[in-house]
Motif scaffolding. Sequence first.
Motif, PDB file in Angstrom:
ATOM      1  N   GLU A  17      28.826  80.911  48.911  1.00 26.60           N
ATOM      2  CA  GLU A  17      28.952  82.313  48.513  1.00 26.60           C
ATOM      3  C   GLU A  17      30.273  82.911  48.984  1.00 26.60           C
ATOM      4  O   GLU A  17      30.875  83.747  48.290  1.00 26.60           O
ATOM      5  CB  GLU A  17      27.766  83.113  49.066  1.00 26.60           C
ATOM      6  N   ILE A  18      30.730  82.488  50.184  1.00 29.19           N
ATOM      7  CA  ILE A  18      32.040  82.961  50.669  1.00 29.19           C
ATOM      8  C   ILE A  18      33.143  82.508  49.721  1.00 29.19           C
ATOM      9  O   ILE A  18      34.038  83.297  49.357  1.00 29.19           O
ATOM     10  CB  ILE A  18      32.310  82.431  52.094  1.00 29.19           C
ATOM     11  N   MET A  19      33.100  81.251  49.301  1.00 29.14           N
ATOM     12  CA  MET A  19      34.134  80.740  48.406  1.00 29.14           C
ATOM     13  C   MET A  19      34.058  81.421  47.043  1.00 29.14           C
ATOM     14  O   MET A  19      35.100  81.694  46.426  1.00 29.14           O
ATOM     15  CB  MET A  19      33.999  79.219  48.247  1.00 29.14           C
ATOM     16  N   ARG A  20      32.851  81.720  46.553  1.00 31.71           N
ATOM     17  CA  ARG A  20      32.734  82.453  45.285  1.00 31.71           C
ATOM     18  C   ARG A  20      33.330  83.842  45.420  1.00 31.71           C
ATOM     19  O   ARG A  20      33.996  84.346  44.507  1.00 31.71           O
ATOM     20  CB  ARG A  20      31.266  82.554  44.871  1.00 31.71           C
ATOM     21  N   HIS A  21      33.104  84.480  46.552  1.00 30.66           N
ATOM     22  CA  HIS A  21      33.679  85.804  46.812  1.00 30.66           C
ATOM     23  C   HIS A  21      35.205  85.768  46.711  1.00 30.66           C
ATOM     24  O   HIS A  21      35.824  86.653  46.096  1.00 30.66           O
ATOM     25  CB  HIS A  21      33.242  86.281  48.198  1.00 30.66           C
ATOM     26  N   LEU A  22      35.799  84.734  47.275  1.00 33.27           N
ATOM     27  CA  LEU A  22      37.259  84.616  47.240  1.00 33.27           C
ATOM     28  C   LEU A  22      37.757  84.309  45.833  1.00 33.27           C
ATOM     29  O   LEU A  22      38.793  84.835  45.391  1.00 33.27           O
ATOM     30  CB  LEU A  22      37.725  83.530  48.212  1.00 33.27           C
ATOM     31  N   ARG A  23      37.006  83.478  45.114  1.00 39.80           N
ATOM     32  CA  ARG A  23      37.432  83.150  43.748  1.00 39.80           C
ATOM     33  C   ARG A  23      37.359  84.379  42.847  1.00 39.80           C
ATOM     34  O   ARG A  23      38.199  84.548  41.965  1.00 39.80           O
ATOM     35  CB  ARG A  23      36.574  82.015  43.186  1.00 39.80           C
ATOM     36  N   ARG A  24      36.382  85.211  43.080  1.00 37.65           N
ATOM     37  CA  ARG A  24      36.281  86.431  42.267  1.00 37.65           C
ATOM     38  C   ARG A  24      37.472  87.351  42.497  1.00 37.65           C
ATOM     39  O   ARG A  24      37.784  88.187  41.651  1.00 37.65           O
ATOM     40  CB  ARG A  24      34.972  87.166  42.591  1.00 37.65           C
ATOM     41  N   ARG A  25      38.091  87.203  43.630  1.00 38.18           N
ATOM     42  CA  ARG A  25      39.303  87.997  43.920  1.00 38.18           C
ATOM     43  C   ARG A  25      40.558  87.304  43.381  1.00 38.18           C
ATOM     44  O   ARG A  25      41.661  87.733  43.675  1.00 38.18           O
ATOM     45  CB  ARG A  25      39.465  88.191  45.437  1.00 38.18           C
ATOM     46  N   ARG A  26      40.367  86.234  42.581  1.00 39.40           N
ATOM     47  CA  ARG A  26      41.471  85.469  41.991  1.00 39.40           C
ATOM     48  C   ARG A  26      42.373  84.845  43.062  1.00 39.40           C
ATOM     49  O   ARG A  26      43.582  84.743  42.899  1.00 39.40           O
ATOM     50  CB  ARG A  26      42.301  86.344  41.053  1.00 39.40           C
ATOM     51  N   LEU A  27      41.756  84.435  44.160  1.00 36.99           N
ATOM     52  CA  LEU A  27      42.498  83.823  45.245  1.00 36.99           C
ATOM     53  C   LEU A  27      42.325  82.305  45.174  1.00 36.99           C
ATOM     54  O   LEU A  27      41.206  81.799  45.122  1.00 36.99           O
ATOM     55  CB  LEU A  27      42.015  84.343  46.599  1.00 36.99           C
ATOM     56  N   HIS A  28      43.445  81.604  45.179  1.00 30.88           N
ATOM     57  CA  HIS A  28      43.448  80.142  45.073  1.00 30.88           C
ATOM     58  C   HIS A  28      43.379  79.569  46.491  1.00 30.88           C
ATOM     59  O   HIS A  28      44.388  79.323  47.132  1.00 30.88           O
ATOM     60  CB  HIS A  28      44.685  79.678  44.334  1.00 30.88           C
ATOM     61  N   VAL A  29      42.148  79.346  46.932  1.00 31.69           N
ATOM     62  CA  VAL A  29      41.923  78.992  48.332  1.00 31.69           C
ATOM     63  C   VAL A  29      41.008  77.777  48.410  1.00 31.69           C
ATOM     64  O   VAL A  29      40.082  77.617  47.619  1.00 31.69           O
ATOM     65  CB  VAL A  29      41.266  80.175  49.087  1.00 31.69           C
ATOM     66  N   LYS A  30      41.299  76.908  49.379  1.00 31.07           N
ATOM     67  CA  LYS A  30      40.410  75.798  49.684  1.00 31.07           C
ATOM     68  C   LYS A  30      39.745  76.084  51.026  1.00 31.07           C
ATOM     69  O   LYS A  30      40.417  76.472  51.986  1.00 31.07           O
ATOM     70  CB  LYS A  30      41.198  74.499  49.754  1.00 31.07           C
ATOM     71  N   GLY A  31      38.408  75.930  51.090  1.00 31.26           N
ATOM     72  CA  GLY A  31      37.676  76.178  52.318  1.00 31.26           C
ATOM     73  C   GLY A  31      37.161  74.891  52.937  1.00 31.26           C
ATOM     74  O   GLY A  31      36.696  73.995  52.230  1.00 31.26           O
ATOM     75  N   ILE A  32      37.253  74.794  54.268  1.00 31.25           N
ATOM     76  CA  ILE A  32      36.730  73.641  55.001  1.00 31.25           C
ATOM     77  C   ILE A  32      35.793  74.171  56.077  1.00 31.25           C
ATOM     78  O   ILE A  32      36.200  74.922  56.973  1.00 31.25           O
ATOM     79  CB  ILE A  32      37.879  72.830  55.635  1.00 31.25           C
ATOM     80  N   TYR A  33      34.536  73.775  55.979  1.00 32.63           N
ATOM     81  CA  TYR A  33      33.513  74.282  56.882  1.00 32.63           C
ATOM     82  C   TYR A  33      32.991  73.129  57.736  1.00 32.63           C
ATOM     83  O   TYR A  33      32.660  72.054  57.230  1.00 32.63           O
ATOM     84  CB  TYR A  33      32.382  74.896  56.065  1.00 32.63           C
ATOM     85  N   SER A  34      32.937  73.336  59.051  1.00 39.00           N
ATOM     86  CA  SER A  34      32.507  72.254  59.933  1.00 39.00           C
ATOM     87  C   SER A  34      31.715  72.804  61.113  1.00 39.00           C
ATOM     88  O   SER A  34      31.889  73.969  61.517  1.00 39.00           O
ATOM     89  CB  SER A  34      33.724  71.466  60.445  1.00 39.00           C
ATOM     90  N   HIS A  35      30.850  71.931  61.648  1.00 39.56           N
ATOM     91  CA  HIS A  35      30.054  72.229  62.836  1.00 39.56           C
ATOM     92  C   HIS A  35      29.233  73.503  62.696  1.00 39.56           C
ATOM     93  O   HIS A  35      28.885  74.157  63.681  1.00 39.56           O
ATOM     94  CB  HIS A  35      30.953  72.314  64.080  1.00 39.56           C
ATOM     95  N   ASN A  36      28.934  73.900  61.448  1.00 39.16           N
ATOM     96  CA  ASN A  36      28.108  75.073  61.156  1.00 39.16           C
ATOM     97  C   ASN A  36      28.651  76.366  61.764  1.00 39.16           C
ATOM     98  O   ASN A  36      27.897  77.334  61.923  1.00 39.16           O
ATOM     99  CB  ASN A  36      26.670  74.851  61.655  1.00 39.16           C
TER     100      ASN A  36
END
Length: 733
Positions: free
Chosen positions: A612-631
């Motif tokens: 959902e965080i990545m969808r939020h950023l994409r809706r803002r037309r932001l070209h971002v890669k997210g890396i999530y680790s260790h919760n």
Amino acid sequence: MSNSSGLYILLVSVHGLIRGKNLELGRDADTGGQIKYVLELAEALAANPQVERVDLVTRLVNDPKVSSDYAQPVEVLCDKAQIIRLNCGPRRYLRKEVLWPHLDNFADELLKHLRQVGKLPHIIHSHYADAGYVGCRVAGWLGVPLVHTGHSLGRVKHQRLLEQGTKPETIENNFHISTRVEAEETTLASAALVIASTHQEVTQQYGIYDHYQPQRMVVIPPGVALERFYPIPENWQEPPIYDELKRFLTDPQKPIVMALSRPEMRKNVNTLVKAYGQDSQLRHLANLVLVLGNRDDITTMESGPRQVLTEIFQLIDRYDLYGCVAYPKHHKADDVPELYRLLVKTQGVFINPALTEPFGLTLIEATACGAPIIATSDGGPRDILAACNNGMLIDPLNIQQIQDALRTALTDSEKWQHWSTNGLNSVRKNFSWDSHVKHYLEQVQQLPQRRVQSLLSPLPQAPASRLPDWNVPEQNRLLTADRFLVCEIDNTLLGDQEALQRLIERLRTEGDTIGVGIATGRNLDSSLQMLEEWRFPMPDLLIVSAGSEIYYGPQVVTDTNWQRHIGYRWQVDEVRQAMQELPGVMLQPPEVQSKFKVSYFIDEEKSMSFKEIMRHLRRRRLHVKGIYSHNMYLDLLPIRASKGDAIRYCALKWGLPIKRFLVAGASGNDESMLAGNTLAVVVGNYSKEIEKLRSYPQVYFSQGQYAWGILEALDRYDFFGNLYATEPEMIAV
């Protein structure tokens, strides 16, 4: 090429048109004395028995407006020397001032060339600021000593142009002078040795730079090709170029006053024409010969040369010098020594009236043919006249001094002969290429004791003084390695001291052809600190900040091309603003943030899911890669950046198949480098979010934890042997 044992020297000269024969000297502002210098240096070095191989690397030009010679990737000069031409931006011929955006690509092409050679050069010798920019990077990446020759300097040129009344904005627009000066500063900071042509160059020209370090500078004057520049032989005949001069001259038998240079404002030929035109005695005594490059149609020339030639032609007309001034449109490189000998035959004199002259190759060429010289008192001619005592120095803006000096040379036959004899006796001793190479190699032999820390990637949090305490290899193995081990630091490489020591021992005893790298979410300073604390040898490759930065050891030099590549559509301020709108996220401390990485703590009880965080950023037309680790850790990177992308970029850049990379990790932060065609190992103490990779056939889950798991994978893949599961048909990037 010769296979004898000796030095491998890499010369880098990016701009201009360089070929082994029929040099087009004077064709333009970029094809002048430097081209001749580097070509003759390459041949002279190759003739020395201590040298095994010389590669003169320059830009490949594939342009119908220039000769197809410049589009040949390799041109053999002699048994041990060759010209290597590499891609550098557009194929068409470009002036040096617009090459700056393409130099990082040229550096990458140079690495590919060295990879194909399969060995490290003993030194990299850069010529001029643009090659210094390239040389700093490549020498820093490989841990090879950098030697530099400036030829001419940006700060000096800037001062001269300001003194002439040129506006600062015009200087910047036309010459990109700030970019050039910054490259020169970095080069001076990084070079183990700077070779200057004169003492004036060292003290007065380099002395105005912030990174002026005279203890790293040595004066070695250029040589002259004595097999081409020699006195008039007994069987000498008038050269064909003489017929060209006769077209201009009413009395071609008179002594010749000759100037030879590019049509450039700095060469000050217009003042010479004024001095000659205003003195009736000089016009009676001698003809004036102006050899100012080659031209077809003056209206098609660049504005600078066109302006210089136009003013000279106007002066010839003003003083009505027709019949006593020759200004041929064309000449060949082979014509130049004959012109000097013709000058001597007529009892004439060679003059260099430049406003400033870093050295003055034409002066020693003329001297070697027996010509007396008159030259500017600014720059290299001081050293030449001091050594040869074969002429006079003049103030290039003092017309009276120019006239008096010429008159002395043309009317005092005893002094003329004295100057001619002095020059011939002194030039071989002081300005031969044999003498130059002898002193050159003496300095090169001392370079292992004069290594310096590169300033291309300043480390304010990791003082350079810390680095020598490590077990730092003398040279990087990026060129010679045929496989690479790349490990995450936390919970993978580090964590068990006994296992780490066993891994280090195996790499030392069995890993001659193995390159070692790290790929971590830590920033550079933190990574270096951890490696030092655990006494791990300096890696050849450092991928840090979750893949957003790449550095090469042992001098920790940044890969600027990677930064340019991942900067595509990266809007860091907009990313931060969009994240402020979300609950349960908090920025990590400033020291873990970087230009291409924004890191957050995630409170899973309060925040939305990672998707959902990545969808939020994409809706803002932001070209971002997210890396999530260790919760709990979230890194936001440019869309093109990750550890996996960085490893694949390095594989392409260094010409090593991706199947020859063994990567080791333990968390979701490592997923991008573990998945794909790499050989991969997940160590036994892995985080649960990486469990999904267990079904991947090329990912090995080890029993051993930390470095024990890496050791297990080395055997599993026969990494020190034939690389199990890397059949020839699979070895492709």
